[in-house]
Scaffold this motif. Structure first.
Motif, short mmCIF file in Angstrom:
data_model
loop_
_atom_site.label_atom_id
_atom_site.label_comp_id
_atom_site.label_asym_id
_atom_site.label_seq_id
_atom_site.Cartn_x
_atom_site.Cartn_y
_atom_site.Cartn_z
N PHE A 314 0.83 -1.20 0.00
CA PHE A 314 0.00 0.00 0.00
C PHE A 314 0.87 1.25 0.00
CE2 PHE A 314 -4.37 -1.32 1.93
CZ PHE A 314 -4.50 -2.28 0.95
N THR A 315 0.37 2.28 -0.66
CA THR A 315 1.02 3.58 -0.64
C THR A 315 0.12 4.57 0.08
OG1 THR A 315 0.07 4.15 -2.79
CG2 THR A 315 2.28 3.18 -2.79
N GLY A 316 0.70 5.67 0.53
CA GLY A 316 -0.06 6.70 1.21
C GLY A 316 0.88 7.68 1.88
N GLU A 317 0.59 8.96 1.74
CA GLU A 317 1.46 9.99 2.29
C GLU A 317 0.77 10.72 3.44
OE1 GLU A 317 3.95 14.00 0.88
OE2 GLU A 317 2.63 12.94 -0.52
N LYS A 318 1.48 10.85 4.54
CA LYS A 318 0.98 11.65 5.66
C LYS A 318 1.26 13.11 5.37
CE LYS A 318 1.61 12.56 10.61
NZ LYS A 318 0.22 12.40 11.06
N ILE A 319 0.25 13.95 5.51
CA ILE A 319 0.42 15.37 5.28
C ILE A 319 -0.10 16.13 6.50
CG2 ILE A 319 0.32 15.21 2.77
CD1 ILE A 319 -2.58 16.03 2.90
N GLU A 320 0.37 17.36 6.65
CA GLU A 320 -0.05 18.20 7.77
C GLU A 320 -1.32 18.93 7.37
OE1 GLU A 320 1.26 17.97 10.72
OE2 GLU A 320 2.69 16.51 9.90
N ASP A 321 -2.45 18.30 7.63
CA ASP A 321 -3.73 18.81 7.19
C ASP A 321 -4.81 18.21 8.07
OD1 ASP A 321 -6.24 18.35 5.14
OD2 ASP A 321 -5.16 20.18 4.65
N TRP A 322 -5.99 18.77 8.09
CA TRP A 322 -7.07 18.27 8.93
C TRP A 322 -7.44 16.83 8.58
CZ3 TRP A 322 -12.03 17.02 7.03
CH2 TRP A 322 -12.25 17.36 5.70
N SER A 323 -7.19 16.45 7.33
CA SER A 323 -7.44 15.06 6.92
C SER A 323 -6.14 14.35 6.56
CB SER A 323 -8.39 15.04 5.72
OG SER A 323 -7.83 15.75 4.62
N GLY A 324 -5.03 14.82 7.15
CA GLY A 324 -3.71 14.38 6.74
C GLY A 324 -3.37 12.93 7.01
N ASP A 325 -4.14 12.27 7.88
CA ASP A 325 -3.87 10.86 8.19
C ASP A 325 -4.72 9.89 7.37
OD1 ASP A 325 -1.91 11.34 10.18
OD2 ASP A 325 -3.49 11.80 11.63
N ASP A 326 -5.67 10.40 6.64
CA ASP A 326 -6.62 9.53 5.95
C ASP A 326 -5.94 8.56 4.99
OD1 ASP A 326 -8.49 10.95 7.34
OD2 ASP A 326 -9.53 11.78 5.58
N ALA A 327 -4.94 9.06 4.25
CA ALA A 327 -4.30 8.23 3.23
C ALA A 327 -3.51 7.07 3.82
CB ALA A 327 -3.39 9.08 2.35
N ILE A 328 -3.06 7.22 5.07
CA ILE A 328 -2.27 6.15 5.68
C ILE A 328 -3.10 5.28 6.64
CG2 ILE A 328 -0.09 7.39 5.43
CD1 ILE A 328 -0.29 8.17 8.39
N ARG A 329 -4.39 5.59 6.75
CA ARG A 329 -5.29 4.82 7.61
C ARG A 329 -6.53 4.39 6.80
NH1 ARG A 329 -5.27 8.81 12.98
NH2 ARG A 329 -3.00 8.77 13.33
N PRO A 330 -6.32 3.69 5.69
CA PRO A 330 -7.43 3.44 4.76
C PRO A 330 -8.32 2.28 5.20
CG PRO A 330 -5.48 2.34 3.96
CD PRO A 330 -5.06 3.09 5.20
#
Length: 415
Positions: A314-330
């Protein structure tokens, strides 16, 4: 060996894994309260099929959003189910020989915690008032102190007995219901005296429980000694693995493996290449190098955990944003057989490497030495503590990355 020395954890963030709504704007959805624990139960054969025997669960208690803003740590989050549903999961795990560790957030709670509401009304001398870290002389009235600048996460007052009693009671409550230990979230932000007091009291009733502290920087060995946690998160090795592979600089890995050897003299760290807080390893270094990263994880000392989906590439980038964890917690599919086929080769590599580690259980506290190193090439040997067994790993990052694992001169695995 202790039971945990045989553990390989599959680390799951339950709210994301089960597709539960995360933020309060979704609270009106009809499925905010739902029974989602059975989905986790349906993946236990997948967990054991990988070769894992432990389920390391992220937050499962009632909260207002991501789970780390709890409002009741004695209650299962209604987005996941009920205590009965959780008991069913525990029972299924025990049937399959799978240990369970829960995520315990005792640094802070959510700003909407009912005991905080009571504290602000009842004042500093109340039981609730002493539980929280509150500036009672704020310019606009009582001001709860927050965790690392997050206004919705209110600190407990760890100097007071009320906070210690609270942590002890939560830990014992769920240990009595069959779990095997606790991951202590943000353990680094709490005094070691707090942990010493709390853990000694919990261990008096549950001597076999395992306690994993989340620690990112600092003197790992001193923290373990002073806090009495059993293990902590080996972020130094995590960083060295991805950074060395990304920058073609294996000297960083060599240096950190020496540090890992030193830690293993006093405690056995939790090693990992991914978790719920960091960008996916396959995103950081690419799919091929992510396999090399997993080889390192499986061939050096430590208690390894695998973040769900990494075994599928799986791929996914953590970003500093209100939804920044969504991509790494699918979300995951309802059943393992619903997975798309693209990760099958990745999964086979993980299964083979976990099996290799299972055949060499002494790796948990083994020592590693570098025999040969260049920026892009490395040959290291991991040797049984007090024994004669060893395995050799050869990494070559030039052109197409490759890695070979040898035992007694025989090729055990290659990619």
């Amino acid at each position: 060996m202790k039971w945990v020395d045989h553990s390989i954890w599959w680390h799951v963030y339950p709210l994301g894994f089960t597709g539960a709504p995360i933020r309060s704007e979704n609270r009106g959805e009809k499925d905010w309260a739902s029974t989602r624990f059975p989905q986790l139960s349906d993946w236990l054969d997948y967990l054991t099929g990988l070769g894992c025997n432990g389920l390391l669960l992220g937050p499962i208690f009632t909260s207002t959003s991501h789970g780390y803003d709890s409002v009741n740590q004695f209650q299962i989050d209604p987005r996941l189910g009920t205590e009965h549903d959780f008991a069913e999961l525990v029972s299924r795990c025990k049937e399959k020989g799978v240990r369970i560790v829960l995520d315990g957030v005792f640094s802070h709670v959510g700003v909407k915690h009912p005991m905080l509401v009571t504290a602000l009304k009842a004042g500093p001398e109340s039981v609730e008032g002493r539980l929280f870290d509150i500036n009672w002389d704020g310019s606009d009235g009582p001001e709860p102190r927050v965790w690392e600048g997050h206004g919705n996460l209110v600190r407990l007052n760890h100097a007071n007995v009320e906070a210690r009693d609270y942590a002890v009671s939560v830990m014992k409550y769920w240990l009595e219901r069959g779990i095997d230990g606790w991951r202590l979230d943000a353990a680094y932000s709490v005094s070691t005296e707090f942990w010493t007091n709390v853990l000694s009291r919990v261990r008096s009733d549950f001597p076999d429980a395992w306690f994993l502290g989340e620690v990112i920087h600092g003197n790992y060995a001193a923290f373990v000694e002073e806090s009495t946690v059993d293990s902590l998160t080996q972020y130094e090795l995590w960083k060295a693995i991805w950074s060395s592979l990304l920058d073609d600089n294996l000297f960083e890995l060599d240096w950190t493996l020496k540090r890992n050897n030193e830690f293993l003299e006093t405690f056995t760290p939790n090693t990992f290449i991914g978790n719920h807080d960091v960008t996916r390893i396959a995103t950081t270094v690419g799919a091929k190098k992510s396999i090399v990263a997993f080889v390192v994880l499986m061939t050096v000392g430590g208690i390894p955990s695998i973040y769900y989906g990494d075994e599928q590439g799986f791929t996914g980038e953590k970003i500093e944003d209100w939804s920044g964890d969504d991509a790494i917690r699918p979300p995951m599919p309802p059943l393992p057989e619903d997975l798309l086929p693209y990760g099958a080769e990745h999964q086979r590599a993980y299964q083979e490497l976990i099996a290799l580690r299972r055949r060499h259980p002494w790796l948990v506290n083994a020592q590693t030495e570098t025999l040969k190193i260049e920026n892009t090439k490395m040959h290291y040997r991991t040797t049984e503590r007090g024994g004669e067994s060893s395995i050799d790993v050869r990494i070559d990052l030039e052109n197409s990355p490759s890695v070979e694992v040898f035992g007694d001169g025989d090729l055990l695995w290659s990619h």
